[in-house]
Design an enzyme around this catalytic site. Structure first.
Site, short mmCIF file in Angstrom:
data_model
loop_
_atom_site.label_atom_id
_atom_site.label_comp_id
_atom_site.label_asym_id
_atom_site.label_seq_id
_atom_site.Cartn_x
_atom_site.Cartn_y
_atom_site.Cartn_z
CG ASP A 106 19.90 -10.46 -35.83
OD1 ASP A 106 20.64 -9.74 -35.14
OD2 ASP A 106 20.30 -11.24 -36.70
CE LYS A 107 11.05 -5.61 -36.55
NZ LYS A 107 10.80 -4.45 -37.44
#
Length: 309
Positions: free
Chosen positions: A137-138
């Site tokens: 994920d970011k």
């Protein structure tokens, strides 16, 4: 153009073709749908529609040559842990998006990889995700493998499919854990209402997360965990921990009201992909890599330590 022969696992039978194909090839569901629409997925000598239900048997998937890529290379520094002519391992910082998407067309890991690698990236995962075999994920930091060739990509994707990667994460989670060790085996699928989220649901994909308590900080109401992924579902660690009432500190999606009161100044989840081990898809060598905890993580640990004194 290459062709692969793939056979579904038991838990994939009866599911939509585009969903299963995306899992097989580690590509987006939309990319899998395009493969079906263009007649590149065949079962029993008949083309497979994206809506068809997967059956037991052998599927033939033809992967067309990659199309020209329009994502622009950007001179963004990369923390490269390992690199050879077939693949590289990068240590992604928190806040960096892996591949371009609506609202994040620039500044992604893919933009940086295009600058660093040029044309030496696999094309299996489409024009927007060259070289990307798996994602984090970011707001998750840590180690990520990138394929430079289609052969390397296929070999890595096969290891992911049979769950042979060793992937360890560390995080700060909310609350007190009754056990020092444990295994979470809750099925994960798309949230029935909010389609941008994942959830523990009946009929979801089998998902297994092992955890170990490294240290508890009772006054801070947080616990430092080490986690091993046996499967790799979207948001798996975050969903599993949230489901048992111990969301990752700072998680903007799966946190609860009580956890939001801990380290309120902190933005973004405290989750780090710390180590990874796999078989080199070309040489057969066993490779393993580990990264240090980033500054944001150690800062929270130091704050928790100071409060306990």
């Amino acid at each position: 153009m290459t062709t692969q022969k793939l056979t579904p696992e038991v838990d994939q039978i009866g599911k939509r073709a585009d969903l299963v194909i995306s899992e097989w090839l580690s590509i987006s569901r939309s990319a899998a749908s395009i493969l079906c629409q263009e007649g590149n997925v065949v079962f029993s000598n008949r083309p497979v529609s994206k809506n068809d239900k997967i059956k037991q048997g052998e599927y033939m998937i033809t992967l067309p040559d990659p199309k020209p890529l329009y994502t622009q290379p950007e001179n963004i520094p990369l923390d490269i842990v390992y690199e050879d002519s077939h693949l590289l391992v990068v240590n992604k910082p928190r806040g960096m998006v892996v591949h371009p998407a609506a609202g994040n067309e620039n500044g992604t890991l893919v933009n940086a990889l295009l600058y660093h690698c040029g044309d030496s990236l696999s094309g299996i995962n489409g024009v927007l995700r060259p070289g990307i075999v798996h994602r984090i994920d970011k707001d998750t930091s840590g180690l990520l493998i990138v394929a430079k060739s289609d052969d390397a990509h296929r070999g890595l994707a096969e290891q992911i499919q049979v769950h042979s990667f060793d992937r360890y994460y560390e995080c700060l989670a909310f609350g007190h854990f009754r056990e020092d060790y444990g295994t979470l085996t809750y099925p994960i699928g798309r949230h029935p209402v909010d389609r941008k989220k994942m959830a523990v649901i009946a009929g979801g994909r089998d998902s297994v997360t092992h955890f170990e308590v490294l240290r508890e900080y009772p006054l801070n109401k947080v616990t430092h965990l080490r986690l091993k992924l046996e499967t790799g579902r979207t948001h798996q660690i975050r969903v599993h921990l949230s489901h048992i009432g111990h969301p990752v500190i700072g998680d903007p999606v799966y946190s609860n009201r009580a956890s939001q009161e801990v380290f309120k100044f902190f933005e973004g989840q405290c989750l780090h992909a710390k180590s990874i081990a796999f078989i080199h898809p070309i040489t057969g060598e066993k490779l393993s890599f580990e990264s240090d905890l980033p500054d944001y993580f150690t800062d929270l640990l130091n704050r928790a330590e100071n409060r306990e004194r």
